[in-house]
Motif scaffolding. Structure first.
Motif, PDB file in Angstrom:
ATOM      1  N   ALA A 341       0.833  -1.206   0.000  1.00  0.00           N
ATOM      2  CA  ALA A 341       0.000   0.000   0.000  1.00  0.00           C
ATOM      3  C   ALA A 341       0.866   1.254   0.000  1.00  0.00           C
ATOM      4  N   LEU A 342       1.917   1.258   0.811  1.00  0.00           N
ATOM      5  CA  LEU A 342       2.815   2.412   0.843  1.00  0.00           C
ATOM      6  C   LEU A 342       3.511   2.608  -0.494  1.00  0.00           C
ATOM      7  N   LEU A 343       3.915   1.523  -1.128  1.00  0.00           N
ATOM      8  CA  LEU A 343       4.577   1.640  -2.432  1.00  0.00           C
ATOM      9  C   LEU A 343       3.652   2.309  -3.440  1.00  0.00           C
ATOM     10  N   PHE A 344       2.396   1.909  -3.450  1.00  0.00           N
ATOM     11  CA  PHE A 344       1.445   2.533  -4.380  1.00  0.00           C
ATOM     12  C   PHE A 344       1.251   4.009  -4.051  1.00  0.00           C
ATOM     13  N   LEU A 345       0.972   4.306  -2.794  1.00  0.00           N
ATOM     14  CA  LEU A 345       0.659   5.680  -2.415  1.00  0.00           C
ATOM     15  C   LEU A 345       1.846   6.612  -2.620  1.00  0.00           C
ATOM     16  N   ALA A 346       3.034   6.171  -2.221  1.00  0.00           N
ATOM     17  CA  ALA A 346       4.203   7.053  -2.271  1.00  0.00           C
ATOM     18  C   ALA A 346       4.763   7.173  -3.680  1.00  0.00           C
ATOM     19  N   ARG A 347       4.948   6.049  -4.353  1.00  0.00           N
ATOM     20  CA  ARG A 347       5.532   6.096  -5.703  1.00  0.00           C
ATOM     21  C   ARG A 347       4.547   6.684  -6.712  1.00  0.00           C
ATOM     22  N   GLY A 348       3.273   6.352  -6.553  1.00  0.00           N
ATOM     23  CA  GLY A 348       2.281   6.789  -7.531  1.00  0.00           C
ATOM     24  C   GLY A 348       2.024   8.276  -7.534  1.00  0.00           C
ATOM     25  N   ARG A 349       2.293   8.946  -6.425  1.00  0.00           N
ATOM     26  CA  ARG A 349       1.992  10.379  -6.370  1.00  0.00           C
ATOM     27  C   ARG A 349       3.236  11.237  -6.612  1.00  0.00           C
ATOM     28  N   ALA A 350       4.305  10.645  -7.098  1.00  0.00           N
ATOM     29  CA  ALA A 350       5.547  11.389  -7.322  1.00  0.00           C
ATOM     30  C   ALA A 350       5.284  12.647  -8.140  1.00  0.00           C
ATOM     31  N   PRO A 351       5.907  13.769  -7.784  1.00  0.00           N
ATOM     32  CA  PRO A 351       5.726  15.009  -8.555  1.00  0.00           C
ATOM     33  C   PRO A 351       6.081  14.804 -10.029  1.00  0.00           C
ATOM     34  N   LEU A 352       5.348  15.464 -10.898  1.00  0.00           N
ATOM     35  CA  LEU A 352       5.548  15.325 -12.334  1.00  0.00           C
ATOM     36  C   LEU A 352       6.511  16.392 -12.840  1.00  0.00           C
ATOM     37  N   VAL A 353       7.455  15.975 -13.656  1.00  0.00           N
ATOM     38  CA  VAL A 353       8.392  16.913 -14.280  1.00  0.00           C
ATOM     39  C   VAL A 353       7.727  17.614 -15.448  1.00  0.00           C
ATOM     40  N   MET A 354       7.062  16.833 -16.285  1.00  0.00           N
ATOM     41  CA  MET A 354       6.411  17.434 -17.447  1.00  0.00           C
ATOM     42  C   MET A 354       5.292  16.539 -17.946  1.00  0.00           C
ATOM     43  N   ASN A 355       4.358  17.154 -18.649  1.00  0.00           N
ATOM     44  CA  ASN A 355       3.332  16.453 -19.404  1.00  0.00           C
ATOM     45  C   ASN A 355       3.720  16.491 -20.875  1.00  0.00           C
ATOM     46  N   LYS A 356       3.690  15.346 -21.511  1.00  0.00           N
ATOM     47  CA  LYS A 356       3.968  15.283 -22.948  1.00  0.00           C
ATOM     48  C   LYS A 356       2.639  15.354 -23.693  1.00  0.00           C
ATOM     49  N   LEU A 357       2.528  16.300 -24.614  1.00  0.00           N
ATOM     50  CA  LEU A 357       1.245  16.592 -25.248  1.00  0.00           C
ATOM     51  C   LEU A 357       1.046  15.808 -26.542  1.00  0.00           C
ATOM     52  N   ASP A 358      -0.035  15.049 -26.592  1.00  0.00           N
ATOM     53  CA  ASP A 358      -0.524  14.496 -27.853  1.00  0.00           C
ATOM     54  C   ASP A 358      -1.321  15.614 -28.513  1.00  0.00           C
ATOM     55  N   PHE A 359      -0.707  16.249 -29.517  1.00  0.00           N
ATOM     56  CA  PHE A 359      -1.350  17.419 -30.128  1.00  0.00           C
ATOM     57  C   PHE A 359      -2.125  17.063 -31.389  1.00  0.00           C
ATOM     58  N   SER A 360      -2.563  15.812 -31.487  1.00  0.00           N
ATOM     59  CA  SER A 360      -3.401  15.407 -32.616  1.00  0.00           C
ATOM     60  C   SER A 360      -4.726  16.159 -32.568  1.00  0.00           C
ATOM     61  N   THR A 361      -5.142  16.665 -33.694  1.00  0.00           N
ATOM     62  CA  THR A 361      -6.424  17.366 -33.774  1.00  0.00           C
ATOM     63  C   THR A 361      -7.434  16.616 -34.636  1.00  0.00           C
ATOM     64  N   ASP A 362      -6.953  15.643 -35.413  1.00  0.00           N
ATOM     65  CA  ASP A 362      -7.816  14.847 -36.284  1.00  0.00           C
ATOM     66  C   ASP A 362      -7.712  13.390 -35.844  1.00  0.00           C
ATOM     67  N   PRO A 363      -8.790  12.801 -35.260  1.00  0.00           N
ATOM     68  CA  PRO A 363      -8.721  11.410 -34.788  1.00  0.00           C
ATOM     69  C   PRO A 363      -8.329  10.421 -35.876  1.00  0.00           C
ATOM     70  N   ALA A 364      -8.651  10.734 -37.107  1.00  0.00           N
ATOM     71  CA  ALA A 364      -8.335   9.823 -38.207  1.00  0.00           C
ATOM     72  C   ALA A 364      -6.890   9.950 -38.677  1.00  0.00           C
ATOM     73  N   LYS A 365      -6.195  10.986 -38.199  1.00  0.00           N
ATOM     74  CA  LYS A 365      -4.820  11.215 -38.642  1.00  0.00           C
ATOM     75  C   LYS A 365      -3.990  11.678 -37.448  1.00  0.00           C
ATOM     76  N   PRO A 366      -3.510  10.719 -36.629  1.00  0.00           N
ATOM     77  CA  PRO A 366      -2.721  11.111 -35.448  1.00  0.00           C
ATOM     78  C   PRO A 366      -1.484  11.899 -35.840  1.00  0.00           C
ATOM     79  N   ALA A 367      -1.201  12.938 -35.071  1.00  0.00           N
ATOM     80  CA  ALA A 367      -0.005  13.743 -35.323  1.00  0.00           C
ATOM     81  C   ALA A 367       1.232  12.977 -34.844  1.00  0.00           C
ATOM     82  N   GLY A 368       2.384  13.344 -35.382  1.00  0.00           N
ATOM     83  CA  GLY A 368       3.632  12.679 -35.005  1.00  0.00           C
ATOM     84  C   GLY A 368       4.195  13.235 -33.718  1.00  0.00           C
ATOM     85  N   TRP A 369       3.435  13.097 -32.660  1.00  0.00           N
ATOM     86  CA  TRP A 369       3.807  13.692 -31.362  1.00  0.00           C
ATOM     87  C   TRP A 369       4.710  12.789 -30.545  1.00  0.00           C
ATOM     88  N   ASN A 370       4.836  11.510 -30.951  1.00  0.00           N
ATOM     89  CA  ASN A 370       5.486  10.542 -30.078  1.00  0.00           C
ATOM     90  C   ASN A 370       6.431   9.635 -30.849  1.00  0.00           C
TER      91      ASN A 370
END
Length: 758
Positions: A341-370
């Motif tokens: 339980a401690l492993l889940f609670l402590a490791r899972g809430r680690a501060p985030l450095v960054m969010n990587k954005l999926d900037f696709s705007t057309d569901p039929a044509k995913p952008a090359g974000w990744n």
């Protein structure tokens, strides 16, 4: 076989309605912190006199290979030490140091015990002694992997007992070898392909995994979320080594990971629940789910916020003594269950450095974000290791609410094609910046189309600001000194005058080094990312997963009255941080039950309305027109208060503001405001930012350095050379000469309230 994280491949799954938990109760950060503290206290309360958590003094001859008193002896202590270290305790603490010494002097050949013990070695200072023990344990694990038949690539309880295996045993062995690799120990080149092939071979066509696969001759086992989470998490490890190449030819995918995540998404109702099922191990399952969330960089699995659901359930299920005993198999094993339980609670809430954005705007044509799916994961791991903080990352898409984006200080965009955004998406990106965020963009392979389109985007969002090469003396380079780098990548940046808000790495392609885990010879590429993160957070008071500085009015709270504030518009950089006032309005609403109506008043032509408090801020020199000065004089003469602060602590603006103050109220004199000024009486804990104390001359007395012109016995014009405008946003960040965010909120709140008619 190629790899694409779930955000690109599983858009249909992840577009399901987002739910935080199955109950109406959602655990707060404070409640999670309290649960962790209680769990830690419980584990120490049951620690044996010799510093361990073993029930016998040594392995028992008649005990089985899988027993904690037999083949897995020392495993309990290793698991609990691992959990306590993950919860923030130090190995040097006398309570833990005895347990660590026990692990060092105790030999074991058990797969579980070795795999967990390697996690402990990884978290200790990497002394020669620790490295030697990691080397020894990991070599045992590498040697004991099954190499023949249906068990090839898998593990049993012990290395010399036939050809049996299970996915549970195997996952801990892989975790142990992975820990060794991350510590710098070289793993045989052929190890990871064999492991990956085995896990893919044993995956059910539906995407799930069983405890033991039927191909091994065992009876049919049920598919479970625990074993499926284990399978997915293991494949995330192996793909870092089997497919680590960098490409600029579009996103890549892994059918096995995609199917596994789809199965997990369809079965999240079996995670963190009181319902039971065959092969039900709820707490180890949560630990495995946490590893998926962290490795995949996802906030939602099947539309479920995996951390919020798990944390909420754990908070509700914790016993009064701090232990967890949920699940039939763990009802009589509180030490182990509490550690998971401690492993889940402590490791899972680690501060985030960054969010990587999926900037696709057309569901039929995913952008090359990744195109480099592990770039952020690998560089965050490096930053975590070098800052000695457990840190994480996430991927988000343009459908995500602003609060999800704002969980991390940096929003990262990477690609090689031109960016295309709708007006709605542009507004969301701008709102992220105005909430205190920094947008970082990287052109994969140095492709000019991406860079050009990002520069165009910045011009559309902020037409009055321009890109310039980030100066070498910038506080962004305040930790890892750019002057010492052999290779100095170009970093173009847009500032609002107070802080950096948009950055572009146009040509040097550091994400290639991140993706391929090439550090030697490319250290500056990792140091650059670390510098940007440390600048955006000032290395202090990091947010945990699920938190943000955004404050929105609680609709259940009804304001008792409304206060009007005038924001002064003039020819200059008059509004660098509009988000601070939105946040302050939410704070007034939620904590004071006061409405705060903030109106823009164009000086010289605008109407102050009922406002008795006016705020002016900016950067750089400014000169007001005679009619604008007259408007301010009339406002002050009618009983109004003008508060002027230099955004970011800008010196040129501050000097001009001080000259303006005596012009507005020529009958008075600008003088230092007394520390016991009436409106400051409620500012109890006045603190300056670290940068202000280092660069801005802020003293150690923590007295407000405010100046004021007194009119008829009241401070009618107040000037602060120290920033409050950036402080109102909430985030800690470097390079700001001003007050800490909470102090900025307290001072501005006190000034607003003090200006109101009695």
């Amino acid at each position: 076989m190629k790899w694409t994280p779930p955000r690109a491949l599983l858009s249909a799954m992840l577009s399901l309605a987002v739910t935080a938990a199955t109950s109406s109760f959602a655990a707060t950060s404070a409640e999670i912190e309290a649960a962790i503290s209680k769990g830690r206290d419980y584990l120490y309360s049951v620690q044996a006199a010799d510093g361990t958590w073993e029930s016998v003094p040594g392995p028992q001859k008649d005990a089985t290979d899988q027993s904690a008193n037999g083949g897995q002896y020392s495993g309990h202590t290793a698991l609990i030490v691992y959990a306590l270290l993950s919860a923030g305790d130090k190995a040097s603490d006398p309570k833990l140091s005895r347990a660590v010494e026990f692990l060092k002097k105790t030999d074991t050949l058990g797969t579980y015990a070795l795999g967990v013990r390697c996690q402990v070695w990884l978290m200790l200072p990497q002394t020669p002694d620790v490295k030697q023990r990691m080397q020894k344990d990991s070599q045992i694990l590498v040697r004991t992997m099954r190499t023949q038949g249906d068990a090839q690539g898998m593990y049993d309880y012990m290395f010399d007992k036939g050809n049996g295996y299970s996915h549970s045993r195997s996952q801990y062995a892989v975790l142990g070898v992975w820990a060794a690799e991350r510590s710098g120990i070289k793993v045989p080149e052929g190890y990871w392909p064999v492991v990956e092939k085995a896990w893919i071979r044993n995956q059910d066509p539906s995407g799930g995994w069983t405890y033991q696969h039927p191909v091994s001759g065992y009876q049919k086992e049920p598919l479970t979320p625990g074993m499926t989470a284990v399978g997915v998490a293991t494949l995330f490890i192996t793909q870092d080594y089997v497919r680590s190449g960098a490409t600029c030819s579009g996103n890549v995918d892994s059918a096995a990971i995609t199917k596994g995540l789809k199965w997990m998404g369809d079965n999240m109702d079996k995670v963190a629940t009181d319902k039971s099922y065959d092969r039900d191990f709820p707490l180890p399952t949560l630990y495995a789910v946490e590893r998926i969330g962290v490795a995949a960089g996802v906030k939602y699995i099947g539309g479920v916020d995996w951390y919020q659901k798990g944390a909420t359930w754990l908070v509700m299920k914790q016993n009064k003594n701090g232990a967890w005993t949920v699940g039939a198999s763990y009802a009589n094993a509180p030490y182990q269950s509490t550690a998971f339980a401690l492993l889940f609670l402590a490791r899972g809430r680690a501060p985030l450095v960054m969010n990587k954005l999926d900037f696709s705007t057309d569901p039929a044509k995913p952008a090359g974000w990744n195109q480099r799916p592990r770039d952020v994961a690998n560089v965050v791991r490096w930053i975590s290791s070098n800052t000695e903080r457990d840190l994480g990352w996430q991927s988000v898409d343009l459908k995500a609410p602003l609060k999800d984006l704002a969980e991390a200080p940096i929003l990262y965009l990477a690609g090689s094609d031109e960016l295309t955004f709708t007006d709605e998406h542009k507004a969301k990106l701008k709102a992220f910046v105005e909430a205190g965020g920094l947008i970082l963009a990287h052109a994969d392979c140095g492709k000019p189309g991406f860079s050009t389109s990002f520069r165009k985007l910045a011009g559309e969002l902020y037409p009055t600001y321009e890109f310039r090469e980030l100066p070498e003396a910038s506080p962004v380079y305040g930790v890892f000194n750019r002057a010492k780098w052999k290779t100095k990548p170009s970093v173009l940046s847009v500032s609002n005058g107070a802080r950096e808000i948009m950055m572009l790495i146009p040509t040097s392609d550091p994400a290639r080094a991140w993706q391929t885990r090439q550090v030697v010879g490319k250290e500056e590429m990792y140091q650059l990312a670390a510098n940007i993160f440390l600048y955006a957070t000032n290395k202090e008071k990091l947010q945990y997963r699920g938190e943000s500085y955004i404050v929105t009015p609680d609709p259940a709270i009804k304001p008792t009255k409304t206060i009007e504030v005038a924001r002064l518009q003039y020819d200059g950089n008059w509004d660098p941080e509009p988000g601070g006032w939105r946040r302050l309005s939410g704070i007034f609403h939620n904590t004071r039950k006061l409405g705060l109506t903030v109106n823009t008043v164009k000086l010289g032509t605008g109407d102050f309305g009922k406002a008795k408090f006016a705020h002016m801020t900016g950067t750089g020199k400014f000169v007001l027109k005679p009619e604008q000065i007259d408007a301010l004089k009339k406002f002050v003469d009618s009983g109004g208060t003008v508060f002027i602060d230099a955004a970011g602590g800008d010196g040129e603006f501050a000097t001009a503001a001080e000259a303006l103050a005596t012009t507005i109220a020529p009958s008075g004199k600008l003088a230092t405001l007394a520390a016991d000024a009436a409106f400051l009486k409620d500012v109890k804990d006045l603190r300056y930012r670290t940068y202000a104390r280092m660069k801005g001359g802020a003293g150690s007395t923590n007295a407000a350095r405010l100046q004021a012109v007194d009119v008829n016995g009241r401070p009618a014009v107040i000037v602060s050379r120290d920033d409050l405008s950036v402080g109102l946003l909430g985030p800690e960040m470097d390079g700001i000469i001003g007050y800490e965010p909470q102090t900025a909120v307290d001072i501005m709140s006190a000034a607003i309230l003090g200006a109101q008619p009695k």
